[in-house]
Design an enzyme around this catalytic site. Structure first.
Site, PDB file in Angstrom:
ATOM      1  N   GLY A  54       0.778  -1.236   0.000  1.00  0.00           N
ATOM      2  CA  GLY A  54       0.000   0.000   0.000  1.00  0.00           C
ATOM      3  C   GLY A  54       0.811   1.288   0.000  1.00  0.00           C
ATOM      4  N   ASP A 113      -5.753   1.993  10.576  1.00  0.00           N
ATOM      5  CA  ASP A 113      -7.147   1.672  10.841  1.00  0.00           C
ATOM      6  C   ASP A 113      -7.244   1.339  12.340  1.00  0.00           C
ATOM      7  OD1 ASP A 113      -9.788   1.061   9.773  1.00  0.00           O
ATOM      8  OD2 ASP A 113      -9.287  -1.047   9.908  1.00  0.00           O
ATOM      9  N   LYS A 141      -7.531   6.732   9.925  1.00  0.00           N
ATOM     10  CA  LYS A 141      -8.948   6.460  10.212  1.00  0.00           C
ATOM     11  C   LYS A 141      -9.092   6.398  11.730  1.00  0.00           C
ATOM     12  CE  LYS A 141     -10.470   3.323   6.778  1.00  0.00           C
ATOM     13  NZ  LYS A 141     -11.062   1.989   6.521  1.00  0.00           N
TER      14      LYS A 141
HETATM   15  P1  IMP Z   1      -4.891  -1.992  11.018  1.00  0.00           P
HETATM   16  O1  IMP Z   1      -3.992  -2.999  11.663  1.00  0.00           O
HETATM   17  O2  IMP Z   1      -6.338  -2.268  11.340  1.00  0.00           O
HETATM   18  O3  IMP Z   1      -4.516  -0.563  11.316  1.00  0.00           O
HETATM   19  O4  IMP Z   1      -4.789  -2.285   9.472  1.00  0.00           O
HETATM   20  C1  IMP Z   1      -4.189  -1.434   8.593  1.00  0.00           C
HETATM   21  C2  IMP Z   1      -4.099  -2.090   7.231  1.00  0.00           C
HETATM   22  O5  IMP Z   1      -5.401  -2.488   6.772  1.00  0.00           O
HETATM   23  C3  IMP Z   1      -3.608  -1.076   6.228  1.00  0.00           C
HETATM   24  O6  IMP Z   1      -2.198  -1.094   6.128  1.00  0.00           O
HETATM   25  C4  IMP Z   1      -4.317  -1.493   4.966  1.00  0.00           C
HETATM   26  O7  IMP Z   1      -3.549  -2.473   4.294  1.00  0.00           O
HETATM   27  C5  IMP Z   1      -5.609  -2.107   5.433  1.00  0.00           C
HETATM   28  N1  IMP Z   1      -6.736  -1.140   5.374  1.00  0.00           N
HETATM   29  C6  IMP Z   1      -7.378  -0.555   6.414  1.00  0.00           C
HETATM   30  N2  IMP Z   1      -8.336   0.258   6.011  1.00  0.00           N
HETATM   31  C7  IMP Z   1      -8.327   0.219   4.659  1.00  0.00           C
HETATM   32  C8  IMP Z   1      -9.096   0.888   3.633  1.00  0.00           C
HETATM   33  O8  IMP Z   1     -10.018   1.698   3.879  1.00  0.00           O
HETATM   34  N3  IMP Z   1      -8.781   0.587   2.356  1.00  0.00           N
HETATM   35  C9  IMP Z   1      -7.777  -0.280   2.019  1.00  0.00           C
HETATM   36  N4  IMP Z   1      -7.035  -0.917   2.945  1.00  0.00           N
HETATM   37  C10 IMP Z   1      -7.299  -0.677   4.244  1.00  0.00           C
HETATM   38 MG    MG Z   2      -0.813  -1.351   4.582  1.00  0.00          MG
END
Ligand code: IMP
Ligand code: MG
Length: 190
Positions: A54, A113, A141
């Protein structure tokens, strides 16, 4: 060979999409982040570590706006767990090419996220004893946060919606879009 006339125009998609952050808005903000990092790291040579896949587009644009000497590395990680919910336990799929002990590290991420993936990655890198460890994230987010994770440079704080483009994917697609958009699809659950 595909007929040139039938070739999709870059930045267009077959899915209904609402533009959340335009190409121009992203470019302007990325430039500001580059200026901030240049200023904060003057006289040093940081290692920017992008989280695959990403962060590739963001990394390319951010570093090309920077003026200080720097190194670029990438790491690939995958979350253990089922579905799209992050569990916070991360497996390294591709490690760094070099040692980071004593170096100034900036983790470059596309989006935070729950924060679980990043928190785990930070603790993993911290164990290698860098001189400093900071994080630069394009999208935050905030509402979805489940853990306290330190973010030093934030591009945009965005609402809780599933976004694609500028490196972010849905089922592997849409990473190449020059803007960040929200897919208008009820099929998408997080
Ligand atoms: P976390 O561990 O929940 O913070 O996950 C983060 C990862 O989830 C990011 O590095 C993205 O790869 C994926 N992710 C979270 N939200 C989105 C989104 O809205 N679109 C695309 N990928 C997302
Ligand atoms: Mg990512």
């Amino acid at each position: 060979m595909m007929d040139a006339a039938k070739k999709p125009r870059p930045g267009t998609t077959d899915m209904p999409m609402r533009v959340l952050l335009s190409e121009e808005a992203i470019r302007a903000r990325v430039r500001e982040l580059a200026v901030d990092i240049d200023r904060d790291y003057a006289g040093r040579v940081p290692v920017l570590i992008g989280v695959l896949t990403g962060a590739t587009i963001f990394m390319a644009d951010l570093t090309r706006q920077m003026g200080i000497p720097l190194e670029i590395e990438f790491m690939a990680v995958s979350s253990y767990g089922v579905g799209t919910e992050s569990t916070g336990v991360v497996r390294i799929l591709k490690d760094l090419n070099s040692e980071i002990t004593g170096r100034d590290i900036i983790v470059v991420e596309d989006i935070v996220d729950s924060g679980l993936t990043l928190a785990y990655l930070q603790s993993l890198l911290r164990a290698r004893e860098p001189a400093s460890l900071r994080t630069c994230v394009l999208l935050d987010k905030k509402e979805r946060r489940e853990t306290d994770v330190a973010l030093d440079y934030i591009g945009f704080t965005i609402p809780n919606a599933f976004v694609v483009g500028y490196g972010l994917d849905y089922a592997g697609l849409y990473r190449q879009l020059p803007f960040v958009g929200v897919l208008e699809s009820s099929a998408i659950t997080q």
